[in-house]
Design a protein around this motif. Sequence first.
Motif, PDB file in Angstrom:
ATOM      1  N   GLY A   6      18.103  -5.801  14.517  1.00 11.57           N
ATOM      2  CA  GLY A   6      18.244  -5.657  13.669  1.00 11.57           C
ATOM      3  C   GLY A   6      17.380  -5.141  13.272  1.00 11.57           C
ATOM      4  N   ASP A   7      17.121  -4.102  12.265  1.00 14.06           N
ATOM      5  CA  ASP A   7      16.028  -3.079  11.842  1.00 14.06           C
ATOM      6  C   ASP A   7      14.854  -4.061  11.441  1.00 14.06           C
ATOM      7  OD1 ASP A   7      18.549  -1.218  12.020  1.00 14.06           O
ATOM      8  OD2 ASP A   7      18.071  -0.827   9.943  1.00 14.06           O
ATOM      9  N   TRP A   8      13.440  -3.175  11.545  1.00 15.83           N
ATOM     10  CA  TRP A   8      13.142  -4.360  10.815  1.00 15.83           C
ATOM     11  C   TRP A   8      11.395  -3.246  11.563  1.00 15.83           C
ATOM     12  CZ3 TRP A   8       8.727  -4.567  14.589  1.00 15.83           C
ATOM     13  CH2 TRP A   8       8.899  -4.374  16.085  1.00 15.83           C
ATOM     14  N   LYS A   9       9.949  -3.625  11.362  1.00 19.85           N
ATOM     15  CA  LYS A   9       8.738  -3.074  10.697  1.00 19.85           C
ATOM     16  C   LYS A   9       7.582  -4.363  10.893  1.00 19.85           C
ATOM     17  CE  LYS A   9       7.705  -1.054   6.422  1.00 19.85           C
ATOM     18  NZ  LYS A   9       6.794  -0.129   6.345  1.00 19.85           N
ATOM     19  N   ILE A  10       6.494  -3.688  11.478  1.00 21.66           N
ATOM     20  CA  ILE A  10       5.525  -5.621  10.721  1.00 21.66           C
ATOM     21  C   ILE A  10       4.832  -5.067   9.473  1.00 21.66           C
ATOM     22  CG2 ILE A  10       3.927  -6.852  11.434  1.00 21.66           C
ATOM     23  CD1 ILE A  10       5.328  -6.656  14.759  1.00 21.66           C
ATOM     24  N   ASP A  11       5.103  -4.814   8.340  1.00 24.89           N
ATOM     25  CA  ASP A  11       4.384  -4.894   7.006  1.00 24.89           C
ATOM     26  C   ASP A  11       4.064  -5.756   6.959  1.00 24.89           C
ATOM     27  OD1 ASP A  11       3.639  -4.066   4.501  1.00 24.89           O
ATOM     28  OD2 ASP A  11       5.982  -2.828   4.107  1.00 24.89           O
ATOM     29  N   SER A  26       2.325   0.239   5.382  1.00 31.00           N
ATOM     30  CA  SER A  26       2.706  -0.924   4.393  1.00 31.00           C
ATOM     31  C   SER A  26       3.070  -0.486   3.443  1.00 31.00           C
ATOM     32  CB  SER A  26       1.365  -1.425   4.429  1.00 31.00           C
ATOM     33  OG  SER A  26       2.379  -2.690   3.136  1.00 31.00           O
ATOM     34  N   GLU A  27       4.293  -0.968   2.820  1.00 35.40           N
ATOM     35  CA  GLU A  27       4.786  -0.383   1.097  1.00 35.40           C
ATOM     36  C   GLU A  27       3.524  -0.437   0.228  1.00 35.40           C
ATOM     37  OE1 GLU A  27       7.896   0.448  -0.066  1.00 35.40           O
ATOM     38  OE2 GLU A  27       8.697   0.746   1.944  1.00 35.40           O
ATOM     39  N   ALA A  28       2.703  -1.693   0.405  1.00 36.84           N
ATOM     40  CA  ALA A  28       1.814  -1.847  -0.473  1.00 36.84           C
ATOM     41  C   ALA A  28       0.709  -0.736  -0.430  1.00 36.84           C
ATOM     42  CB  ALA A  28       0.477  -3.059  -0.364  1.00 36.84           C
ATOM     43  N   ASP A  29       0.943   0.678   0.344  1.00 41.44           N
ATOM     44  CA  ASP A  29       0.051   1.286   1.332  1.00 41.44           C
ATOM     45  C   ASP A  29       0.750   2.742  -0.113  1.00 41.44           C
ATOM     46  OD1 ASP A  29      -2.228   0.396   1.546  1.00 41.44           O
ATOM     47  OD2 ASP A  29      -1.632   0.740   4.096  1.00 41.44           O
ATOM     48  N   VAL A  30       1.552   2.663  -0.329  1.00 47.49           N
ATOM     49  CA  VAL A  30       2.875   2.869  -0.770  1.00 47.49           C
ATOM     50  C   VAL A  30       2.466   3.525  -2.507  1.00 47.49           C
ATOM     51  CG1 VAL A  30       4.906   4.008  -1.355  1.00 47.49           C
ATOM     52  CG2 VAL A  30       4.834   3.803   0.812  1.00 47.49           C
ATOM     53  N   ARG A  31       2.360   2.178  -2.178  1.00 47.48           N
ATOM     54  CA  ARG A  31       2.116   1.927  -4.076  1.00 47.48           C
ATOM     55  C   ARG A  31       1.379   2.552  -4.373  1.00 47.48           C
ATOM     56  NH1 ARG A  31       3.874  -3.852  -7.089  1.00 47.48           N
ATOM     57  NH2 ARG A  31       5.352  -3.411  -5.901  1.00 47.48           N
ATOM     58  N   ASN A  77      15.617   0.818  -1.323  1.00 46.92           N
ATOM     59  CA  ASN A  77      14.424   0.569  -0.696  1.00 46.92           C
ATOM     60  C   ASN A  77      13.738  -0.540  -2.352  1.00 46.92           C
ATOM     61  OD1 ASN A  77      11.876   0.243  -0.571  1.00 46.92           O
ATOM     62  ND2 ASN A  77      11.832   1.686   1.109  1.00 46.92           N
ATOM     63  N   VAL A  78      13.801  -1.414  -2.484  1.00 48.98           N
ATOM     64  CA  VAL A  78      13.796  -1.947  -3.946  1.00 48.98           C
ATOM     65  C   VAL A  78      12.247  -2.031  -3.701  1.00 48.98           C
ATOM     66  CG1 VAL A  78      14.319  -3.784  -5.643  1.00 48.98           C
ATOM     67  CG2 VAL A  78      16.133  -3.060  -3.769  1.00 48.98           C
ATOM     68  N   ALA A  79      10.961  -2.583  -3.015  1.00 52.88           N
ATOM     69  CA  ALA A  79      10.188  -3.182  -3.259  1.00 52.88           C
ATOM     70  C   ALA A  79       9.486  -0.924  -3.280  1.00 52.88           C
ATOM     71  CB  ALA A  79       9.264  -2.517  -1.481  1.00 52.88           C
ATOM     72  N   ARG A  80      10.404  -0.017  -3.572  1.00 52.18           N
ATOM     73  CA  ARG A  80       9.653   1.088  -3.716  1.00 52.18           C
ATOM     74  C   ARG A  80       9.753   1.446  -5.424  1.00 52.18           C
ATOM     75  NH1 ARG A  80       9.476   5.206   0.544  1.00 52.18           N
ATOM     76  NH2 ARG A  80       8.196   3.696   1.550  1.00 52.18           N
ATOM     77  N   MET A  81      11.061   1.052  -5.310  1.00 54.00           N
ATOM     78  CA  MET A  81      12.053   1.452  -6.579  1.00 54.00           C
ATOM     79  C   MET A  81      10.893   0.075  -7.667  1.00 54.00           C
ATOM     80  SD  MET A  81      15.532   0.896  -8.750  1.00 54.00           S
ATOM     81  CE  MET A  81      16.245   0.322  -7.173  1.00 54.00           C
ATOM     82  N   ASP A  82      10.139  -1.089  -7.463  1.00 57.66           N
ATOM     83  CA  ASP A  82       9.944  -1.322  -7.758  1.00 57.66           C
ATOM     84  C   ASP A  82       8.751  -0.407  -8.119  1.00 57.66           C
ATOM     85  OD1 ASP A  82       9.309  -4.081  -8.961  1.00 57.66           O
ATOM     86  OD2 ASP A  82       7.708  -4.189  -7.918  1.00 57.66           O
ATOM     87  N   SER A  83       7.417  -0.413  -7.089  1.00 58.56           N
ATOM     88  CA  SER A  83       6.373   0.141  -7.344  1.00 58.56           C
ATOM     89  C   SER A  83       6.763   1.604  -8.080  1.00 58.56           C
ATOM     90  CB  SER A  83       5.729   1.070  -5.069  1.00 58.56           C
ATOM     91  OG  SER A  83       6.084  -0.502  -4.695  1.00 58.56           O
ATOM     92  N   VAL A  84       7.723   2.657  -7.613  1.00 60.46           N
ATOM     93  CA  VAL A  84       7.199   3.165  -8.806  1.00 60.46           C
ATOM     94  C   VAL A  84       7.293   2.983 -10.298  1.00 60.46           C
ATOM     95  CG1 VAL A  84       9.076   5.013  -9.775  1.00 60.46           C
ATOM     96  CG2 VAL A  84       8.654   4.949  -7.139  1.00 60.46           C
ATOM     97  N   ILE A  85       8.343   1.941 -10.105  1.00 55.45           N
ATOM     98  CA  ILE A  85       8.153   1.298 -11.995  1.00 55.45           C
ATOM     99  C   ILE A  85       6.501   1.024 -12.601  1.00 55.45           C
ATOM    100  CG2 ILE A  85       9.236  -0.256 -13.758  1.00 55.45           C
ATOM    101  CD1 ILE A  85      11.785  -0.420 -11.983  1.00 55.45           C
ATOM    102  N   ARG A  86       6.335   0.024 -11.265  1.00 56.87           N
ATOM    103  CA  ARG A  86       5.255  -0.311 -11.639  1.00 56.87           C
ATOM    104  C   ARG A  86       3.986   0.561 -11.990  1.00 56.87           C
ATOM    105  NH1 ARG A  86       5.449  -5.604 -11.809  1.00 56.87           N
ATOM    106  NH2 ARG A  86       7.766  -6.349 -10.816  1.00 56.87           N
ATOM    107  N   ALA A  87       3.495   1.876 -10.834  1.00 53.41           N
ATOM    108  CA  ALA A  87       3.669   3.323 -11.194  1.00 53.41           C
ATOM    109  C   ALA A  87       2.752   4.362 -12.639  1.00 53.41           C
ATOM    110  CB  ALA A  87       3.289   3.915  -9.477  1.00 53.41           C
ATOM    111  N   ALA A  88       4.673   4.154 -12.908  1.00 53.85           N
ATOM    112  CA  ALA A  88       5.036   4.487 -14.023  1.00 53.85           C
ATOM    113  C   ALA A  88       4.252   3.915 -15.066  1.00 53.85           C
ATOM    114  CB  ALA A  88       6.384   4.543 -14.636  1.00 53.85           C
ATOM    115  N   GLU A  89       4.393   2.314 -15.146  1.00 48.60           N
ATOM    116  CA  GLU A  89       4.662   1.950 -16.440  1.00 48.60           C
ATOM    117  C   GLU A  89       2.466   2.087 -16.137  1.00 48.60           C
ATOM    118  OE1 GLU A  89       5.249  -2.297 -15.982  1.00 48.60           O
ATOM    119  OE2 GLU A  89       7.503  -1.505 -16.490  1.00 48.60           O
ATOM    120  N   ALA A  90       1.922   1.897 -15.239  1.00 44.69           N
ATOM    121  CA  ALA A  90       0.333   2.193 -15.326  1.00 44.69           C
ATOM    122  C   ALA A  90      -0.026   3.348 -16.040  1.00 44.69           C
ATOM    123  CB  ALA A  90      -0.271   2.026 -14.245  1.00 44.69           C
ATOM    124  N   ALA A  91       1.043   4.328 -15.664  1.00 42.81           N
ATOM    125  CA  ALA A  91       0.598   5.442 -16.098  1.00 42.81           C
ATOM    126  C   ALA A  91       1.588   6.154 -17.828  1.00 42.81           C
ATOM    127  CB  ALA A  91       0.950   6.927 -15.169  1.00 42.81           C
ATOM    128  N   GLY A  92       1.376   5.119 -17.964  1.00 41.33           N
ATOM    129  CA  GLY A  92       2.264   4.649 -19.276  1.00 41.33           C
ATOM    130  C   GLY A  92       3.363   5.704 -20.398  1.00 41.33           C
TER     131      GLY A  92
END
Length: 560
Positions: free
Chosen positions: A168-173, A213-218, A240-255
Amino acid sequence: MAKAKNDDELVFLPLGGSNEIGMNFNLYGYGPAHARKWIVVDLGITFGDQTTPGVEVILPDPEFIEEHAKDILGIVLTHAHEDHIGAVAWLWPRLRSALYATPFTAFLLREKLRDAGLEAEAQITEVPLGGKFSLGPFDLELITLTHSIPEPNGLAIRTPLGTVLHTGDWKIDPDPLLGSVTDEGAIRRLGDEGVLAMVCDSTNVFVDGVAGSEADVRTALTKLIGDLKGKVAVACFASNVARMDSVIRAAEAAGRRVCLVGRSMHRMAAAAKSVGLMNDIKPILSEGEAAHAPADQILYLCTGSQGEPRAALSRIADGTHPQVKLGAGDACIFSSRVIPGNEVPIRNLQNRLADGGVRLYTERDHPGIHVSGHPCRDELAQMYHWARPEIAVPTHGERRHLLEHVAFARDLQVPQQLAPRNGDMVRLAPGRVEIIDEVPSGRLYVDAGVVTPENGDALRERRHAAHNGVLTVSVALDGRGRIVAGPQVRALGLPTDEDYPMDEAMDDLAHEAEGALKRLSGPDRELDEAIETAMSRAVKKASQRIWGRRPVVETTVLRI
Ligand SMILES: [Zn+2]
Ligand SMILES: [Zn+2]
């Protein structure tokens, strides 16, 4: 597991996704040639483009397997991307087999089946991550991988003639943020046990190194969003729910508070919550609430990163979105890649945003705000090292990707390699890997909600009309074939010229049509078809002279 009989064969048959990126539709067959049992792995769509005006959704043609529908033991879905599950609701009525998926994929699939009115008939069996189940001679085990959507699964397919690892589709994150890391142990164990063939993702075979990694994108998004003033919009794939989650947390961190814009953002957020993801974020603002928030306290998470004309971001760029406005001093981040084929619509979208004063941040000028979900060369090498297959079968790629993947696998000392085309029946065992048959394959177009053949009349006529314009010719005749009114000619989509105005051109064409009609013999004038053909021919010929092209000509004969 039962022993293989003398004439048993294990075959792999891609009906979509080999020689293209999209509409993955893979089959595995087991048994003697006259009585094979089949499993289907993935049933996805691809999207239309400028060459398919009015057609947005394209399906793989299931003709071959439809004829063997009673021998399908199950349809297994690896993950919830549209190129893997998008065709299920369209084609299930032709295959009518049991569906197997993990919970997140099952949630989205169920929605699709409900929309198609198939929920009661099409049964989905939910399989847990890492779950095992058997379908006839196929013993299946899901292997947890990482990708760009929750719950990406590889599939170990054990048969009496050997084991296939269908990736299937994959990478090693190393840090996918949501979900587990790649189940290296399971793949290594499979390698120890012996892998006959690995059927593998080829999307990034030309890219050196690793996908990232998604963590680096965050981290990158958190820094970037923290520095921005004004309203911020972020476009990414909703799946990309992880990305969505990262954007939401980045937003929260920025008020900033977050507002989701676009139907699929809400759909994916609901799917994520159904499997326990994104449950600890602050409440999402509605578009109405967000419109009243101060500019630097709001972040819009939008669909439409590919320039899709009806998606949220495109409407925002055009100023036609009812609630969401972006302008001078605001910023838009594209946390996404340009999918090949979408270059032009994306460029148009970015130009419209820039024209409105919006600052743009893309992966090109801000590396790190996006990573791919597919394996680059170092990851491919790692997977081959873990699984140690006897045969490499590259899929999920255009021809150039598959052939590069074959060369890559050869360099890695994989003993046998074969790059299939859709419709190639590949015998994996017994004997050396070999294409033993070619079966019908192709595409079906969803045109105005109707599934039509790839080379159907409607789209052909539309393309012809788009390039050449349309002329209509009508004439009214009495019972004896004498002209009562007309012929009258009208044009659609043909240019005019001062020296030769449209009225004049239409009169000349009408004159040609009348001449052709009058030249018909008495008996022919009784036949509408003969009249239509004669007028149409004459008008086409004259059009060639006037415009240098042959428009679509539509004739009407009225008997009064
Ligand atoms: Zn895919
Ligand atoms: Zn995918």
